[in-house]
Motif scaffolding. Structure first.
Motif, PDB file in Angstrom:
ATOM      1  N   THR A  10      30.665 -31.281   8.310  1.00  8.95           N
ATOM      2  CA  THR A  10      30.347 -32.590   8.874  1.00  8.95           C
ATOM      3  C   THR A  10      29.543 -32.422  10.158  1.00  8.95           C
ATOM      4  OG1 THR A  10      32.385 -33.506   7.953  1.00  8.95           O
ATOM      5  CG2 THR A  10      31.311 -34.762   9.700  1.00  8.95           C
ATOM      6  N   VAL A  11      28.454 -33.162  10.247  1.00  6.01           N
ATOM      7  CA  VAL A  11      27.551 -33.090  11.399  1.00  6.01           C
ATOM      8  C   VAL A  11      27.487 -34.466  12.045  1.00  6.01           C
ATOM      9  CG1 VAL A  11      25.174 -32.657  12.147  1.00  6.01           C
ATOM     10  CG2 VAL A  11      26.192 -31.251  10.354  1.00  6.01           C
ATOM     11  N   LYS A  12      27.689 -34.508  13.360  1.00  3.91           N
ATOM     12  CA  LYS A  12      27.569 -35.767  14.093  1.00  3.91           C
ATOM     13  C   LYS A  12      26.096 -36.091  14.330  1.00  3.91           C
ATOM     14  CE  LYS A  12      31.956 -35.296  16.563  1.00  3.91           C
ATOM     15  NZ  LYS A  12      32.599 -35.238  17.908  1.00  3.91           N
ATOM     16  N   LEU A  13      25.788 -37.372  14.330  1.00  4.14           N
ATOM     17  CA  LEU A  13      24.418 -37.848  14.483  1.00  4.14           C
ATOM     18  C   LEU A  13      24.295 -38.655  15.765  1.00  4.14           C
ATOM     19  CD1 LEU A  13      23.784 -39.044  10.810  1.00  4.14           C
ATOM     20  CD2 LEU A  13      23.187 -36.834  11.805  1.00  4.14           C
ATOM     21  N   LYS A  14      23.239 -38.389  16.513  1.00  6.10           N
ATOM     22  CA  LYS A  14      22.958 -39.127  17.743  1.00  6.10           C
ATOM     23  C   LYS A  14      21.538 -39.663  17.663  1.00  6.10           C
ATOM     24  CE  LYS A  14      24.022 -37.495  21.720  1.00  6.10           C
ATOM     25  NZ  LYS A  14      24.115 -36.585  22.888  1.00  6.10           N
ATOM     26  N   GLY A  15      21.383 -40.920  18.011  1.00  4.55           N
ATOM     27  CA  GLY A  15      20.055 -41.514  17.979  1.00  4.55           C
ATOM     28  C   GLY A  15      20.125 -42.999  18.260  1.00  4.55           C
ATOM     29  N   THR A  16      18.955 -43.585  18.477  1.00  2.00           N
ATOM     30  CA  THR A  16      18.875 -45.012  18.774  1.00  2.00           C
ATOM     31  C   THR A  16      18.712 -45.863  17.520  1.00  2.00           C
ATOM     32  OG1 THR A  16      16.472 -44.800  19.108  1.00  2.00           O
ATOM     33  CG2 THR A  16      17.892 -44.559  21.048  1.00  2.00           C
ATOM     34  N   ARG A  17      18.386 -45.247  16.399  1.00  2.56           N
ATOM     35  CA  ARG A  17      18.215 -46.004  15.162  1.00  2.56           C
ATOM     36  C   ARG A  17      19.568 -46.236  14.494  1.00  2.56           C
ATOM     37  NH1 ARG A  17      12.806 -45.538  13.529  1.00  2.56           N
ATOM     38  NH2 ARG A  17      13.359 -47.107  11.967  1.00  2.56           N
ATOM     39  N   ASP A  18      19.756 -47.423  13.975  1.00  2.00           N
ATOM     40  CA  ASP A  18      21.003 -47.794  13.325  1.00  2.00           C
ATOM     41  C   ASP A  18      20.822 -47.673  11.815  1.00  2.00           C
ATOM     42  OD1 ASP A  18      23.472 -48.683  12.671  1.00  2.00           O
ATOM     43  OD2 ASP A  18      23.176 -50.752  13.358  1.00  2.00           O
ATOM     44  N   LEU A  19      21.517 -46.709  11.205  1.00  2.00           N
ATOM     45  CA  LEU A  19      21.404 -46.513   9.765  1.00  2.00           C
ATOM     46  C   LEU A  19      22.121 -47.604   8.967  1.00  2.00           C
ATOM     47  CD1 LEU A  19      21.896 -42.640   9.494  1.00  2.00           C
ATOM     48  CD2 LEU A  19      19.773 -43.927   9.224  1.00  2.00           C
ATOM     49  N   ASN A  20      22.988 -48.390   9.624  1.00  2.00           N
ATOM     50  CA  ASN A  20      23.657 -49.484   8.921  1.00  2.00           C
ATOM     51  C   ASN A  20      22.674 -50.584   8.515  1.00  2.00           C
ATOM     52  OD1 ASN A  20      26.617 -48.793   9.065  1.00  2.00           O
ATOM     53  ND2 ASN A  20      26.088 -48.631  11.212  1.00  2.00           N
ATOM     54  N   PHE A  21      21.493 -50.565   9.096  1.00  2.00           N
ATOM     55  CA  PHE A  21      20.483 -51.567   8.773  1.00  2.00           C
ATOM     56  C   PHE A  21      19.903 -51.352   7.384  1.00  2.00           C
ATOM     57  CE2 PHE A  21      16.067 -53.155   8.990  1.00  2.00           C
ATOM     58  CZ  PHE A  21      16.322 -54.482   9.290  1.00  2.00           C
ATOM     59  N   TYR A  22      20.002 -50.104   6.872  1.00  2.00           N
ATOM     60  CA  TYR A  22      19.403 -49.765   5.584  1.00  2.00           C
ATOM     61  C   TYR A  22      20.496 -49.521   4.551  1.00  2.00           C
ATOM     62  CZ  TYR A  22      15.545 -48.778   8.774  1.00  2.00           C
ATOM     63  OH  TYR A  22      14.601 -48.862   9.761  1.00  2.00           O
ATOM     64  N   PRO A  23      20.334 -49.995   3.331  1.00  2.00           N
ATOM     65  CA  PRO A  23      21.311 -49.708   2.265  1.00  2.00           C
ATOM     66  C   PRO A  23      21.288 -48.220   1.887  1.00  2.00           C
ATOM     67  CG  PRO A  23      19.929 -51.607   1.711  1.00  2.00           C
ATOM     68  CD  PRO A  23      19.303 -50.958   2.898  1.00  2.00           C
ATOM     69  N   ILE A  24      22.396 -47.766   1.358  1.00  4.77           N
ATOM     70  CA  ILE A  24      22.510 -46.364   0.950  1.00  4.77           C
ATOM     71  C   ILE A  24      21.528 -46.044  -0.177  1.00  4.77           C
ATOM     72  CG2 ILE A  24      24.051 -44.680  -0.140  1.00  4.77           C
ATOM     73  CD1 ILE A  24      24.720 -45.033   2.712  1.00  4.77           C
ATOM     74  N   ASP A  25      21.251 -47.023  -1.033  1.00  2.94           N
ATOM     75  CA  ASP A  25      20.355 -46.779  -2.168  1.00  2.94           C
ATOM     76  C   ASP A  25      18.939 -46.449  -1.722  1.00  2.94           C
ATOM     77  OD1 ASP A  25      22.530 -47.376  -3.692  1.00  2.94           O
ATOM     78  OD2 ASP A  25      21.937 -49.457  -4.080  1.00  2.94           O
ATOM     79  N   GLN A  26      18.560 -46.851  -0.528  1.00  7.32           N
ATOM     80  CA  GLN A  26      17.201 -46.609  -0.053  1.00  7.32           C
ATOM     81  C   GLN A  26      17.016 -45.207   0.515  1.00  7.32           C
ATOM     82  OE1 GLN A  26      16.301 -49.763   2.707  1.00  7.32           O
ATOM     83  NE2 GLN A  26      15.775 -51.210   1.079  1.00  7.32           N
ATOM     84  N   ILE A  27      18.094 -44.478   0.761  1.00 13.16           N
ATOM     85  CA  ILE A  27      18.006 -43.106   1.275  1.00 13.16           C
ATOM     86  C   ILE A  27      17.752 -42.185   0.086  1.00 13.16           C
ATOM     87  CG2 ILE A  27      19.176 -41.267   2.518  1.00 13.16           C
ATOM     88  CD1 ILE A  27      20.813 -43.367   3.950  1.00 13.16           C
ATOM     89  N   LYS A  28      16.550 -41.658  -0.008  1.00  8.71           N
ATOM     90  CA  LYS A  28      16.158 -40.829  -1.142  1.00  8.71           C
ATOM     91  C   LYS A  28      16.314 -39.343  -0.857  1.00  8.71           C
ATOM     92  CE  LYS A  28      15.108 -44.397  -3.537  1.00  8.71           C
ATOM     93  NZ  LYS A  28      15.993 -44.806  -4.650  1.00  8.71           N
ATOM     94  N   ARG A  29      16.060 -38.931   0.376  1.00 12.55           N
ATOM     95  CA  ARG A  29      16.150 -37.509   0.718  1.00 12.55           C
ATOM     96  C   ARG A  29      16.694 -37.356   2.134  1.00 12.55           C
ATOM     97  NH1 ARG A  29      11.763 -33.660  -2.188  1.00 12.55           N
ATOM     98  NH2 ARG A  29      11.529 -34.813  -4.113  1.00 12.55           N
ATOM     99  N   VAL A  30      17.382 -36.247   2.353  1.00  9.13           N
ATOM    100  CA  VAL A  30      17.901 -35.886   3.671  1.00  9.13           C
ATOM    101  C   VAL A  30      17.391 -34.500   4.015  1.00  9.13           C
ATOM    102  CG1 VAL A  30      19.948 -35.528   5.082  1.00  9.13           C
ATOM    103  CG2 VAL A  30      19.952 -37.315   3.343  1.00  9.13           C
ATOM    104  N   ARG A  31      16.811 -34.374   5.187  1.00 11.95           N
ATOM    105  CA  ARG A  31      16.180 -33.121   5.593  1.00 11.95           C
ATOM    106  C   ARG A  31      16.777 -32.643   6.916  1.00 11.95           C
ATOM    107  NH1 ARG A  31      11.185 -34.918   6.193  1.00 11.95           N
ATOM    108  NH2 ARG A  31      10.746 -34.799   3.957  1.00 11.95           N
ATOM    109  N   ILE A  32      17.139 -31.356   6.992  1.00 17.54           N
ATOM    110  CA  ILE A  32      17.596 -30.744   8.240  1.00 17.54           C
ATOM    111  C   ILE A  32      16.436 -29.943   8.814  1.00 17.54           C
ATOM    112  CG2 ILE A  32      19.325 -29.318   9.361  1.00 17.54           C
ATOM    113  CD1 ILE A  32      21.144 -29.742   7.000  1.00 17.54           C
TER     114      ILE A  32
END
Length: 248
Positions: free
Chosen positions: A136-158
């Motif tokens: 599990t990795v904690k995320l810090k940032g000013t963007r709110d991911l709750n604004f976007y539905p989970i279905d719209q997340i196509k890829r995750v990149r580290i």
């Protein structure tokens, strides 16, 4: 398609696990590229052949099997994108070098597709479920991911950078659905970019030159090894260099 980037708060053990995942992805890309180079015309190596080759590599090497299957496919697709670009340049008869694919030597990212990562309910943590033990990795940032539905997340990149690790979310979003149309002001303003000031407009207003590059350059000169200890300076210098290159 838009990309939302968040700072990753990781532990030392997670850093080594992420580095291992990045090296594994680079290994798969190199092996896929070698398969294409050694193949004959009758073999007809294409994008799907490289994806199937990932399963063969997973059976041959244990450290490849520990990486998520979609991440293996994304690494193979990265090699195919270089091959496809080379083919397109040859068909278009581009002058000069055609961009023959080269073996990557210093990859800085690993990419997961629809599986391999799971967001928490508050969207402030992400858990990578493959056998690389990133956890599990904690995320810090000013963007709110709750604004976007989970279905719209196509890829995750580290992504690994000089100042740490970042997690990028590739979202399938049409910006025109969220952007509000601009109303015309029916007023024109002339701008003149100069050397003494950043710009001056027709109303007589001026903006001074911010000189971000000069300020970052001064910081970089102060962090040279003769000023700081040789053991503490490399990390800080790499961070300032990253800022300097970004500003430049």
């Amino acid at each position: 398609m838009i990309v939302v980037e968040m700072k990753a708060v990781v532990k030392p053990s997670q850093c080594s696990a992420i580095d291992e995942a990045i090296r594994t992805g680079q290994f798969i890309s190199n092996k896929a590229l070698r398969l294409w180079m050694d193949a004959k015309k009758e073999d007809k190596i294409d994008k799907y052949s490289l994806n199937k080759y990932c399963a063969v590599l997973a059976k041959q090497f244990k450290f490849v099997d520990t990486l998520n299957s979609t991440a293996r496919q994304a690494s193979a697709e990265r090699a195919w994108s270089a091959i496809a670009r080379f083919y397109d340049n040859c068909k278009k008869k581009v002058k000069g070098k055609k961009g023959y694919p080269k073996f990557p030597q210093n990859n800085r990212s690993v990419e997961y597709k629809n599986s391999g990562g799971q967001l928490s309910k508050d969207r402030k943590k992400i858990t990578f479920t493959d056998k690389k033990n990133i956890g599990t990795v904690k995320l810090k940032g000013t963007r709110d991911l709750n604004f976007y539905p989970i279905d719209q997340i196509k890829r995750v990149r580290i992504v690994k950078r000089a100042d740490g690790y970042y997690v990028q979310f590739c979202l399938s979003v049409d910006i025109r659905e969220y952007a509000k149309p601009l109303e015309p002001t029916k007023r024109c303003v002339g701008l003149d970019v100069g050397l003494k000031v950043f710009y001056a407009n027709s109303d007589g207003e001026t903006v001074e030159i911010p000189q971000y590059y000069r300020k970052a350059e001064k910081r970089l000169n102060r962090l040279t090894p003769p000023t700081l200890g040789l053991f503490h300076s490399p990390i800080r210098i790499s961070k300032v260099k990253a800022i300097t290159v970004f500003v430049k």
